[in-house]
Scaffold this motif. Sequence first.
Motif, PDB file in Angstrom:
ATOM      1  N   LEU B  13      -5.042  13.020  -9.863  1.00  0.00           N
ATOM      2  CA  LEU B  13      -4.111  13.148  -8.725  1.00  0.00           C
ATOM      3  C   LEU B  13      -4.330  12.062  -7.669  1.00  0.00           C
ATOM      4  O   LEU B  13      -3.373  11.394  -7.259  1.00  0.00           O
ATOM      5  CB  LEU B  13      -4.272  14.526  -8.080  1.00  0.00           C
ATOM      6  CG  LEU B  13      -3.332  15.623  -8.583  1.00  0.00           C
ATOM      7  CD1 LEU B  13      -3.604  16.921  -7.866  1.00  0.00           C
ATOM      8  CD2 LEU B  13      -1.884  15.216  -8.405  1.00  0.00           C
ATOM      9  N   THR B  14      -5.586  11.910  -7.239  1.00  0.00           N
ATOM     10  CA  THR B  14      -5.855  10.946  -6.164  1.00  0.00           C
ATOM     11  C   THR B  14      -5.587   9.503  -6.610  1.00  0.00           C
ATOM     12  O   THR B  14      -4.915   8.758  -5.873  1.00  0.00           O
ATOM     13  CB  THR B  14      -7.293  11.117  -5.630  1.00  0.00           C
ATOM     14  OG1 THR B  14      -7.474  12.510  -5.321  1.00  0.00           O
ATOM     15  CG2 THR B  14      -7.543  10.304  -4.388  1.00  0.00           C
ATOM     16  N   PRO B  15      -6.060   9.080  -7.822  1.00  0.00           N
ATOM     17  CA  PRO B  15      -5.712   7.709  -8.256  1.00  0.00           C
ATOM     18  C   PRO B  15      -4.206   7.488  -8.346  1.00  0.00           C
ATOM     19  O   PRO B  15      -3.718   6.407  -7.967  1.00  0.00           O
ATOM     20  CB  PRO B  15      -6.349   7.605  -9.650  1.00  0.00           C
ATOM     21  CG  PRO B  15      -7.427   8.600  -9.657  1.00  0.00           C
ATOM     22  CD  PRO B  15      -6.986   9.718  -8.769  1.00  0.00           C
ATOM     23  N   VAL B  16      -3.462   8.500  -8.796  1.00  0.00           N
ATOM     24  CA  VAL B  16      -1.995   8.363  -8.900  1.00  0.00           C
ATOM     25  C   VAL B  16      -1.395   8.184  -7.505  1.00  0.00           C
ATOM     26  O   VAL B  16      -0.515   7.343  -7.295  1.00  0.00           O
ATOM     27  CB  VAL B  16      -1.374   9.590  -9.612  1.00  0.00           C
ATOM     28  CG1 VAL B  16       0.142   9.605  -9.462  1.00  0.00           C
ATOM     29  CG2 VAL B  16      -1.728   9.590 -11.093  1.00  0.00           C
ATOM     30  N   LEU B  17      -1.902   8.950  -6.543  1.00  0.00           N
ATOM     31  CA  LEU B  17      -1.391   8.855  -5.168  1.00  0.00           C
ATOM     32  C   LEU B  17      -1.666   7.463  -4.585  1.00  0.00           C
ATOM     33  O   LEU B  17      -0.775   6.843  -3.970  1.00  0.00           O
ATOM     34  CB  LEU B  17      -2.028   9.943  -4.295  1.00  0.00           C
ATOM     35  CG  LEU B  17      -1.522  10.026  -2.863  1.00  0.00           C
ATOM     36  CD1 LEU B  17      -0.044  10.379  -2.828  1.00  0.00           C
ATOM     37  CD2 LEU B  17      -2.310  11.076  -2.076  1.00  0.00           C
ATOM     38  N   ILE B  18      -2.893   6.965  -4.807  1.00  0.00           N
ATOM     39  CA  ILE B  18      -3.254   5.632  -4.285  1.00  0.00           C
ATOM     40  C   ILE B  18      -2.382   4.557  -4.948  1.00  0.00           C
ATOM     41  O   ILE B  18      -1.847   3.663  -4.278  1.00  0.00           O
ATOM     42  CB  ILE B  18      -4.761   5.343  -4.511  1.00  0.00           C
ATOM     43  CG1 ILE B  18      -5.605   6.298  -3.641  1.00  0.00           C
ATOM     44  CG2 ILE B  18      -5.105   3.894  -4.154  1.00  0.00           C
ATOM     45  CD1 ILE B  18      -7.068   6.342  -3.995  1.00  0.00           C
ATOM     46  N   ALA B  19      -2.212   4.683  -6.283  1.00  0.00           N
ATOM     47  CA  ALA B  19      -1.383   3.711  -7.010  1.00  0.00           C
ATOM     48  C   ALA B  19       0.060   3.747  -6.506  1.00  0.00           C
ATOM     49  O   ALA B  19       0.710   2.705  -6.368  1.00  0.00           O
ATOM     50  CB  ALA B  19      -1.429   4.010  -8.505  1.00  0.00           C
ATOM     51  N   SER B  20       0.561   4.949  -6.212  1.00  0.00           N
ATOM     52  CA  SER B  20       1.938   5.087  -5.722  1.00  0.00           C
ATOM     53  C   SER B  20       2.116   4.389  -4.380  1.00  0.00           C
ATOM     54  O   SER B  20       3.138   3.729  -4.151  1.00  0.00           O
ATOM     55  CB  SER B  20       2.304   6.568  -5.559  1.00  0.00           C
ATOM     56  OG  SER B  20       2.138   7.225  -6.763  1.00  0.00           O
ATOM     57  N   VAL B  21       1.120   4.556  -3.508  1.00  0.00           N
ATOM     58  CA  VAL B  21       1.201   3.903  -2.192  1.00  0.00           C
ATOM     59  C   VAL B  21       1.225   2.388  -2.368  1.00  0.00           C
ATOM     60  O   VAL B  21       2.023   1.689  -1.740  1.00  0.00           O
ATOM     61  CB  VAL B  21       0.013   4.338  -1.294  1.00  0.00           C
ATOM     62  CG1 VAL B  21      -0.015   3.537  -0.003  1.00  0.00           C
ATOM     63  CG2 VAL B  21       0.101   5.822  -0.977  1.00  0.00           C
ATOM     64  N   LEU B  22       0.354   1.880  -3.270  1.00  0.00           N
ATOM     65  CA  LEU B  22       0.301   0.425  -3.509  1.00  0.00           C
ATOM     66  C   LEU B  22       1.619  -0.077  -4.106  1.00  0.00           C
ATOM     67  O   LEU B  22       2.148  -1.111  -3.693  1.00  0.00           O
ATOM     68  CB  LEU B  22      -0.857   0.089  -4.448  1.00  0.00           C
ATOM     69  CG  LEU B  22      -2.265   0.248  -3.860  1.00  0.00           C
ATOM     70  CD1 LEU B  22      -3.315  -0.013  -4.928  1.00  0.00           C
ATOM     71  CD2 LEU B  22      -2.470  -0.696  -2.685  1.00  0.00           C
ATOM     72  N   LEU B  23       2.155   0.675  -5.085  1.00  0.00           N
ATOM     73  CA  LEU B  23       3.386   0.246  -5.756  1.00  0.00           C
ATOM     74  C   LEU B  23       4.592   0.271  -4.814  1.00  0.00           C
ATOM     75  O   LEU B  23       5.554  -0.464  -5.003  1.00  0.00           O
ATOM     76  CB  LEU B  23       3.666   1.142  -6.966  1.00  0.00           C
ATOM     77  CG  LEU B  23       2.780   0.880  -8.185  1.00  0.00           C
ATOM     78  CD1 LEU B  23       2.949   1.982  -9.215  1.00  0.00           C
ATOM     79  CD2 LEU B  23       3.113  -0.464  -8.808  1.00  0.00           C
ATOM     80  N   LEU B  24       4.526   1.121  -3.796  1.00  0.00           N
ATOM     81  CA  LEU B  24       5.620   1.208  -2.826  1.00  0.00           C
ATOM     82  C   LEU B  24       5.767  -0.115  -2.074  1.00  0.00           C
ATOM     83  O   LEU B  24       6.859  -0.484  -1.647  1.00  0.00           O
ATOM     84  CB  LEU B  24       5.344   2.358  -1.847  1.00  0.00           C
ATOM     85  CG  LEU B  24       6.462   2.755  -0.910  1.00  0.00           C
ATOM     86  CD1 LEU B  24       7.653   3.284  -1.694  1.00  0.00           C
ATOM     87  CD2 LEU B  24       5.991   3.828   0.064  1.00  0.00           C
ATOM     88  N   PHE B  25       4.629  -0.802  -1.926  1.00  0.00           N
ATOM     89  CA  PHE B  25       4.653  -2.079  -1.205  1.00  0.00           C
ATOM     90  C   PHE B  25       4.630  -3.263  -2.176  1.00  0.00           C
ATOM     91  O   PHE B  25       3.936  -4.250  -1.948  1.00  0.00           O
ATOM     92  CB  PHE B  25       3.485  -2.144  -0.216  1.00  0.00           C
ATOM     93  CG  PHE B  25       3.596  -1.108   0.866  1.00  0.00           C
ATOM     94  CD1 PHE B  25       4.452  -1.290   1.937  1.00  0.00           C
ATOM     95  CD2 PHE B  25       2.872   0.077   0.789  1.00  0.00           C
ATOM     96  CE1 PHE B  25       4.578  -0.322   2.920  1.00  0.00           C
ATOM     97  CE2 PHE B  25       2.993   1.050   1.760  1.00  0.00           C
ATOM     98  CZ  PHE B  25       3.845   0.851   2.836  1.00  0.00           C
ATOM     99  N   GLY B  26       5.404  -3.126  -3.255  1.00  0.00           N
ATOM    100  CA  GLY B  26       5.486  -4.181  -4.274  1.00  0.00           C
ATOM    101  C   GLY B  26       5.935  -5.510  -3.698  1.00  0.00           C
ATOM    102  O   GLY B  26       5.463  -6.572  -4.108  1.00  0.00           O
TER     103      GLY B  26
END
Lengths: 65, 140
Positions: B13-26
């Motif tokens: 869950l936490t790695p997915v959340l962190i990855a999502s935040v990073l991908l949002l700022f592509g």
Amino acid sequence: MKNKLKVLRAQRNLSQEDLAKILSVSRQTINAIERKKYDPSLPLALRIAIVFEKKVEDIFILDQE
Amino acid sequence: MKAKLKSFSFPFLTPVLIASVLLLFGFLLIPIVFGPNFAMNYKYIFRLALRISTLLSTLGFIYSAIGYHFKILRGDELKLRIHFEALNISFTTSIVSLFIIIFIGINFWPKMLNWTLIFLAVIAIITYVISVEFIKDKYR
């Protein structure tokens, strides 16, 4: 609501952590119940009663009584 | 379906959340990884990469939101209580803020209404995080 959880726990030499593990809750939940900051749900109260082999009303007492 | 979701463990869950935040700022990450001129030289690939990254980010946020929701429901009852009380405060603050934003928007600053949803999302998240800390103190 008053409760005798701390006394009962001490009588059985159980730490908050031990009781929390038996009841599958966090230590913070046990602490909050003992400090009368939180009233447990009915299922948890029943589980506590089973652990201490007492009736729920022997452990938890309404303030007005 | 609900029973399946309840029993699903929602791993990472936490790695997915962190990855999502990073991908949002592509749009910020792509120039860093592929160089500052990438967006100008490969417009089509840049746009495609942005769409893919925001899509993955959205899916990640949905997974995290559902995952954390069921994790809290299955977990400790005091934590669930804290979660509900914080949600209550967050929801009330968001509703009050919505009325204030509408009032200001209609009377003084109509362009601001375009940002209403973003304002509300930020307000809701910030109030939730702050109120969780206050409510934790109440039960300590």
